[in-house]
Enzyme design. Structure first.
Site, PDB file in Angstrom:
ATOM      1  N   LYS B  72      76.165  -0.748  52.107  1.00 31.21           N
ATOM      2  CA  LYS B  72      76.493   0.821  52.278  1.00 31.21           C
ATOM      3  C   LYS B  72      78.149   0.740  52.869  1.00 31.21           C
ATOM      4  O   LYS B  72      78.392  -0.233  53.804  1.00 31.21           O
ATOM      5  CB  LYS B  72      75.616   1.213  53.211  1.00 31.21           C
ATOM      6  CG  LYS B  72      75.650   2.630  53.744  1.00 31.21           C
ATOM      7  CD  LYS B  72      74.499   2.928  54.626  1.00 31.21           C
ATOM      8  CE  LYS B  72      74.513   4.320  55.120  1.00 31.21           C
ATOM      9  NZ  LYS B  72      73.243   4.695  55.986  1.00 31.21           N
ATOM     10  N   SER B 149      70.647   8.477  54.611  1.00 36.85           N
ATOM     11  CA  SER B 149      72.016   8.589  54.301  1.00 36.85           C
ATOM     12  C   SER B 149      72.388   7.518  53.279  1.00 36.85           C
ATOM     13  O   SER B 149      73.547   7.289  52.637  1.00 36.85           O
ATOM     14  CB  SER B 149      73.055   8.518  55.364  1.00 36.85           C
ATOM     15  OG  SER B 149      72.672   7.207  56.228  1.00 36.85           O
ATOM     16  N   SER B 173      67.036   6.623  57.305  1.00 37.45           N
ATOM     17  CA  SER B 173      67.903   6.700  56.373  1.00 37.45           C
ATOM     18  C   SER B 173      67.841   5.563  55.368  1.00 37.45           C
ATOM     19  O   SER B 173      68.602   5.351  54.312  1.00 37.45           O
ATOM     20  CB  SER B 173      69.431   6.501  57.013  1.00 37.45           C
ATOM     21  OG  SER B 173      69.994   7.691  57.386  1.00 37.45           O
TER      22      SER B 173
END
Lengths: 98, 486
Positions: B72, B149, B173
């Protein structure tokens, strides 16, 4: 609690050092009542005020004195690498005193 | 084509020299370049190929040797662009590696790319990246969210680009997109993995977390990522464990609870039906499964509690994004305040500005007692209730979310109690810092959905074992969108 209005939202934004478009303030103002309702559900919990506020999941923070050993640190060049305005090995900003 | 296999399968092929790390890196890069889900911020083609080229002699005992992975884009990667999917960091190149990136490098895993996220990890829909929406590989119509996310990392695994992806988890997330994307999504106990080099959002809730397509792979990953780090004072000194070696499907006598009020809040019947089937499987495997109850007022307050605490913490944690030391700087400013003001006005998206304002509002002197402190008290009360259940049970098992699909354009009533409970209960694991794993348990009309295990602090092994046992009785190990939908 402080009453929500556009002036207050602007005050918050400016305290946080940013601005938004007029229509974005309006959207936020319109949505704030939902947020407030969601937040008000916290107040409905029975016996809440007898609880201690919880700041971390558990007390596991480590505190000790490190040995006084030399460690690898960032070089000046590395530390300045992402700054946009650099002069004489330092980050340059607009003058504070005229 | 190799990369729709698990880490364990790929490792066996690498050891037998049926494929090389270089070939795997080439395939992963090709896959990433053909990605149609907006999963990538950066593809590290040259760095990956150069590194993979150096990996010649397989390391039999190192399961991550030569395995391609993605991270990420809120993990610091030395010399590689790291944006947090925000314009304020659109040209930021870190000068150090996050500890988890360093550990993966030491194990000779090959970083292929950096993935999209909701801007600075603040969001759950995968829509607020500065690059726009990230799509769910299971949905060719681009109608339904993959969740966030950690949206790009989830999309990378679901589309078979790589077998491992780092994400981060502050409310859900990783474990939420894992449900929408048919993946194993895991976050360990708070403190089990160092967070050094992960952009902080709300440190009392933030965790390093990740996606795999099997429970075995999740256990392997924790084995290499765990451990104390002197660069993160919140990382634990607890002894390290052999999660993969000790993986065991024998769950006889294990005590599992499900919370009645959370199960009842689930909207989609297909989830309930499949969840009940899995309860029976767990019983057949010898576990003792019981229903427990929890105060609904506490459960409906989870979202508000999370929102206040996370927004308030985010407000101060992102104060360093000022355009001075790094990040966006326009030029020609007259004062240093103007430097900051312009950088933050232009650099932050509308959605996170709203969150910052809500955080700031809850921290006003007049509001602190009513909002911030009350949220912290509610957190304590929720955590106490959960820990009470875990005194009598090894694990809590629940549907991960209330619905199989969730459209981008949603008209859901955000004050409706069932919605508030079903779609937000995963945050309990962040409040309490407990290990939590989402496992795919079903597919409905080509869309997967998951259930979640929550364990006691530092008892990750039990979470892995029960998920491993259940996974072996279902047919959703190592699924990808292509395998399911063709």
């Amino acid at each position: 609690m402080k009453e929500i209005n556009e002036t207050l939202l602007k005050e918050c934004a400016h305290n946080l050092m940013f601005d938004m478009k007029e229509e974005e303030y309006q959207t936020l103002l319109n949505e704030f009542h939902i947020v407030q309702e969601q937040l008000s559900m916290i107040g409905e919990i029975d016996g809440l005020d007898q609880e201690e506020p919880m700041t971390f999941p558990f007390d596991c923070a480590i505190s000790y004195l490190r040995e006084d050993e030399e460690k690898e640190n960032l070089t000046r060049e590395e530390a300045l690498k992402n700054a946009k305005d650099v002069f004489a090995g330092q980050i340059k900003l607009p003058k504070v005193v005229g | 084509m190799y990369l729709d296999k698990t880490i364990v399968e790929l490792h066996n092929l690498l050891v037998k020299k049926e494929v090389t790390p270089y070939e795997l890196a080439q395939e992963a890069i090709e896959n990433a370049k053909n990605d149609s889900n907006n999963a990538f911020e950066t593809i590290c083609e040259q760095e990956a190929l150069d590194f993979a080229k150096t990996l010649i002699e397989p390391e039999k005992d190192n399961l991550f040797w030569g395995i391609p992975y993605v991270a990420k884009d809120n993990y610091s990667t030395k010399g590689i662009l790291t944006t947090g999917s925000s314009d304020i960091l659109k040209d930021y190149v870190p000068v150090f590696d996050a500890t988890v990136i360093k550990k993966l490098k030491e194990k000779k895993a090959v970083l292929i790319g950096k993935t999209t996220l909701d801007e600075l990890a603040m969001g759950g829909s995968g829509t607020t990246s500065h690059k726009g929406k990230t799509y769910n590989p299971y949905d060719k119509t681009h109608t339904y969210i993959i969740g966030g996310s950690s949206c790009g990392s989830a999309a990378s695994l679901a589309s078979g680009i790589v077998p491992f992806a780092l994400g981060s988890d502050t409310g859900d997330s990783v474990r939420k997109p894992a449900s929408y994307a048919g993946l194993v999504g895991f976050k360990p106990t708070w403190g089990r993995i160092s967070r050094y080099g992960l952009f902080p959002f709300a440190p009392s809730l933030d965790h390093v977390a990740y996606f795999t397509r099997s429970v075995e792979d999740a256990a392997i990953a924790l084995e290499i990522l765990q451990g104390h780090d002197e660069l993160d004072m919140t990382s634990s000194l607890k002894e390290q464990c052999n999660y993969f070696k000790d993986l065991n499907k024998d769950i006889k006598g294990m005590k599992i609870a499900y919370i009645k009020e959370i199960v009842e809040s689930v909207k989609d019947k297909v989830i309930i039906e499949q969840f009940e089937k899995t309860l029976n499987i767990l019983k057949e495997l010898g576990a003792e499964v019981n229903q427990v109850s929890m105060d609904k007022k506490l459960l409906t307050a989870i979202f508000g509690t999370y929102y206040v605490i996370s927004c308030a913490e985010a407000t101060s944690n992102n104060a360093n994004l000022d355009g001075i030391k790094f990040g966006l700087r326009e030029g020609n400013e007259k004062t240093y305040q103007e430097v900051m003001f312009k950088a933050r006005t232009k650099g932050f998206g509308e959605f996170i500005k709203r969150r910052f304002i809500i955080g700031s509002y809850s921290l006003f002197k007049e509001n602190q007692e009513e909002l911030f402190l009350r949220a912290q008290k509610a957190r304590r009360k929720i955590v106490n209730e959960i820990n009470k259940i875990l005194q009598n049970y090894d694990l809590i098992y629940l549907p991960a979310l209330g619905s199989v699909r969730n459209p981008f354009e949603s008209n859901v009533d955000k004050l409706e109690p069932n919605y508030l409970i079903a779609e937000n209960h995963l945050a309990i694991a962040n409040f309490a810092g407990l290990p939590s794993l989402t496992l795919p348990i079903g597919i409905d009309k080509d869309f997967p959905f998951g259930a979640n295990f929550l364990g006691r602090a530092f008892e990750e092994q039990k979470v892995f074992n029960v998920a491993y046992a259940l996974e072996s009785k279902l047919e959703f190990k190592n699924i990808t969108a292509k395998k399911v939908n063709g």
